[in-house]
Design a protein around this motif. Structure first.
Motif, PDB file in Angstrom:
ATOM      1  N   ASN A  43      -1.531  47.422  18.927  1.00  0.00           N
ATOM      2  CA  ASN A  43      -3.061  46.579  18.575  1.00  0.00           C
ATOM      3  C   ASN A  43      -2.756  47.010  17.313  1.00  0.00           C
ATOM      4  O   ASN A  43      -4.073  46.482  17.220  1.00  0.00           O
ATOM      5  N   SER A  44      -2.216  46.164  16.304  1.00  0.00           N
ATOM      6  CA  SER A  44      -2.673  45.579  15.341  1.00  0.00           C
ATOM      7  C   SER A  44      -2.775  44.318  14.986  1.00  0.00           C
ATOM      8  O   SER A  44      -2.195  43.202  15.899  1.00  0.00           O
ATOM      9  N   SER A  45      -3.499  44.063  13.697  1.00  0.00           N
ATOM     10  CA  SER A  45      -3.267  42.557  13.754  1.00  0.00           C
ATOM     11  C   SER A  45      -2.298  42.233  12.689  1.00  0.00           C
ATOM     12  O   SER A  45      -2.587  42.736  11.298  1.00  0.00           O
ATOM     13  N   VAL A  46      -1.888  41.140  12.782  1.00  0.00           N
ATOM     14  CA  VAL A  46      -0.656  40.643  12.162  1.00  0.00           C
ATOM     15  C   VAL A  46      -1.049  39.320  10.965  1.00  0.00           C
ATOM     16  O   VAL A  46      -1.595  38.307  11.567  1.00  0.00           O
ATOM     17  N   THR A  47      -0.679  38.821  10.014  1.00  0.00           N
ATOM     18  CA  THR A  47      -0.535  37.338   9.159  1.00  0.00           C
ATOM     19  C   THR A  47       0.950  37.060   9.642  1.00  0.00           C
ATOM     20  O   THR A  47       1.829  38.014   8.773  1.00  0.00           O
ATOM     21  N   VAL A  48       1.417  36.150   9.922  1.00  0.00           N
ATOM     22  CA  VAL A  48       2.830  35.322   9.490  1.00  0.00           C
ATOM     23  C   VAL A  48       2.658  33.892   9.490  1.00  0.00           C
ATOM     24  O   VAL A  48       1.947  33.702   9.469  1.00  0.00           O
ATOM     25  N   ASN A  49       4.201  33.888   9.277  1.00  0.00           N
ATOM     26  CA  ASN A  49       4.467  32.068   9.457  1.00  0.00           C
ATOM     27  C   ASN A  49       5.215  32.067  10.279  1.00  0.00           C
ATOM     28  O   ASN A  49       5.546  33.137  10.695  1.00  0.00           O
ATOM     29  N   TYR A  50       5.230  31.018  11.337  1.00  0.00           N
ATOM     30  CA  TYR A  50       5.736  30.940  12.392  1.00  0.00           C
ATOM     31  C   TYR A  50       6.204  29.414  13.019  1.00  0.00           C
ATOM     32  O   TYR A  50       5.499  28.756  12.625  1.00  0.00           O
TER      33      TYR A  50
ATOM     34  N   ILE B 298       6.411  41.177  17.965  1.00  0.00           N
ATOM     35  CA  ILE B 298       5.789  41.375  16.688  1.00  0.00           C
ATOM     36  C   ILE B 298       7.010  42.615  16.000  1.00  0.00           C
ATOM     37  O   ILE B 298       7.265  42.803  14.774  1.00  0.00           O
ATOM     38  N   PRO B 299       6.435  43.282  16.564  1.00  0.00           N
ATOM     39  CA  PRO B 299       6.580  44.780  16.376  1.00  0.00           C
ATOM     40  C   PRO B 299       8.226  45.236  15.887  1.00  0.00           C
ATOM     41  O   PRO B 299       8.412  46.383  15.657  1.00  0.00           O
ATOM     42  N   GLU B 300       8.626  44.058  16.252  1.00  0.00           N
ATOM     43  CA  GLU B 300      10.621  44.592  15.763  1.00  0.00           C
ATOM     44  C   GLU B 300      10.826  43.878  14.710  1.00  0.00           C
ATOM     45  O   GLU B 300      11.945  45.061  14.205  1.00  0.00           O
ATOM     46  N   PHE B 301      10.235  44.025  13.775  1.00  0.00           N
ATOM     47  CA  PHE B 301       9.804  43.110  12.496  1.00  0.00           C
ATOM     48  C   PHE B 301       8.752  44.411  11.678  1.00  0.00           C
ATOM     49  O   PHE B 301       7.807  44.876  11.761  1.00  0.00           O
ATOM     50  N   GLY B 302       9.536  44.403  10.318  1.00  0.00           N
ATOM     51  CA  GLY B 302       8.977  44.852   9.314  1.00  0.00           C
ATOM     52  C   GLY B 302       7.915  44.253   8.133  1.00  0.00           C
ATOM     53  O   GLY B 302       8.045  43.525   8.699  1.00  0.00           O
ATOM     54  N   ARG B 303       7.741  44.743   7.509  1.00  0.00           N
ATOM     55  CA  ARG B 303       6.113  44.122   6.992  1.00  0.00           C
ATOM     56  C   ARG B 303       7.198  43.084   5.974  1.00  0.00           C
ATOM     57  O   ARG B 303       8.318  43.165   5.062  1.00  0.00           O
ATOM     58  N   GLY B 304       7.193  41.544   5.492  1.00  0.00           N
ATOM     59  CA  GLY B 304       7.946  40.896   4.812  1.00  0.00           C
ATOM     60  C   GLY B 304       9.596  40.723   6.196  1.00  0.00           C
ATOM     61  O   GLY B 304      10.648  39.677   5.086  1.00  0.00           O
TER      62      GLY B 304
ATOM     63  N   PHE C  82      -4.427  37.130  13.642  1.00  0.00           N
ATOM     64  CA  PHE C  82      -4.004  37.481  14.541  1.00  0.00           C
ATOM     65  C   PHE C  82      -4.214  38.626  14.771  1.00  0.00           C
ATOM     66  O   PHE C  82      -3.014  39.653  14.431  1.00  0.00           O
ATOM     67  N   SER C  83      -4.616  39.518  15.888  1.00  0.00           N
ATOM     68  CA  SER C  83      -4.126  40.702  16.759  1.00  0.00           C
ATOM     69  C   SER C  83      -3.527  40.499  17.977  1.00  0.00           C
ATOM     70  O   SER C  83      -3.222  39.247  18.332  1.00  0.00           O
ATOM     71  N   LEU C  84      -2.363  41.471  18.156  1.00  0.00           N
ATOM     72  CA  LEU C  84      -1.265  41.658  18.653  1.00  0.00           C
ATOM     73  C   LEU C  84      -1.492  42.245  20.131  1.00  0.00           C
ATOM     74  O   LEU C  84      -1.019  41.542  21.019  1.00  0.00           O
ATOM     75  N   THR C  85      -3.006  41.936  20.331  1.00  0.00           N
ATOM     76  CA  THR C  85      -4.076  42.182  21.793  1.00  0.00           C
ATOM     77  C   THR C  85      -4.356  40.821  22.455  1.00  0.00           C
ATOM     78  O   THR C  85      -4.904  40.997  23.321  1.00  0.00           O
ATOM     79  N   GLN C  86      -4.605  39.628  21.638  1.00  0.00           N
ATOM     80  CA  GLN C  86      -5.257  38.733  21.488  1.00  0.00           C
ATOM     81  C   GLN C  86      -4.056  37.245  22.071  1.00  0.00           C
ATOM     82  O   GLN C  86      -4.198  35.642  22.137  1.00  0.00           O
ATOM     83  N   VAL C  87      -2.852  37.512  22.164  1.00  0.00           N
ATOM     84  CA  VAL C  87      -1.628  36.124  22.512  1.00  0.00           C
ATOM     85  C   VAL C  87      -0.212  36.540  23.489  1.00  0.00           C
ATOM     86  O   VAL C  87      -0.617  37.568  23.986  1.00  0.00           O
ATOM     87  N   ILE C  88       0.124  35.719  23.654  1.00  0.00           N
ATOM     88  CA  ILE C  88       1.240  36.257  24.779  1.00  0.00           C
ATOM     89  C   ILE C  88       1.683  37.446  24.801  1.00  0.00           C
ATOM     90  O   ILE C  88       2.509  38.164  23.555  1.00  0.00           O
ATOM     91  N   ALA C  89       2.105  38.089  25.963  1.00  0.00           N
ATOM     92  CA  ALA C  89       3.302  39.208  25.592  1.00  0.00           C
ATOM     93  C   ALA C  89       4.469  39.455  25.128  1.00  0.00           C
ATOM     94  O   ALA C  89       4.468  40.353  24.726  1.00  0.00           O
TER      95      ALA C  89
END
Length: 147
Positions: free
Chosen positions: A67-74, A105-111, A92-99
């Motif tokens: 449910n987090s909002s994340v900032t990424v490079n991809y 993305i929650p498999e990764f820690g900050r950085g 973006f919010s992880l609730t508004q992207v592809i499953a």
């Protein structure tokens, strides 16, 4: 009368070439399992729903929730190597992207940095979207900047 067979063959050739050009991107797509095997990719983890995860940089022990909002490079790729999207410092919010992103993305820690191998069912399904053909498995290089 002699032009009709030629005109028919010309028209047939145009139809065949047009059909070929419309489908050339997806004709070289290979299933994700085959892509991973052929490229000797060693997954760090595979989720219950089939997302392959390779973690290159762990990042912090704190991880976002689904449910987090994340900032990424991809950067996003098809299994034929074609890049279809990229972004830097995107929030973006992880609730508004592809499953696949919501779960992966929650498999990764900050950085953290790594790659997600997402089956088409958790991406854009059998419909596709934009330059992504139907039933396309997707590959995303991810850097989780913040959440």
């Amino acid at each position: 009368m002699k032009l009709r067979p030629f005109a028919f063959l010309t028209l047939l050739g145009v139809i065949v070439l047009t059909g070929y050009s419309c489908s050339k991107n997806d004709q070289f797509l290979i299933p994700m399992e085959q892509y991973i095997e052929e490229n000797n990719i060693v997954l760090t983890k595979q989720t219950n729903r089939g997302i392959g995860v390779v973690i290159d940089v762990e990042g912090s022990s704190a991880k976002p929730s689904q449910n987090s909002s994340v900032t990424v490079n991809y950067t996003g790729y098809l299994t034929n190597g074609d890049q279809f999207d990229s972004g830097n410092d995107v929030t973006f919010s992880l609730t508004q992207v592809i499953a696949g992103w919501t779960e992966g993305i929650p498999e990764f820690g900050r950085g953290g940095k790594g790659t997600l191998y997402i089956p088409y069912e958790l991406a854009y399904g059998t419909a596709g979207r934009g330059s992504i053909p139907p039933s396309a498995d997707l590959i995303f290089e991810i850097e989780l900047l913040d959440f």
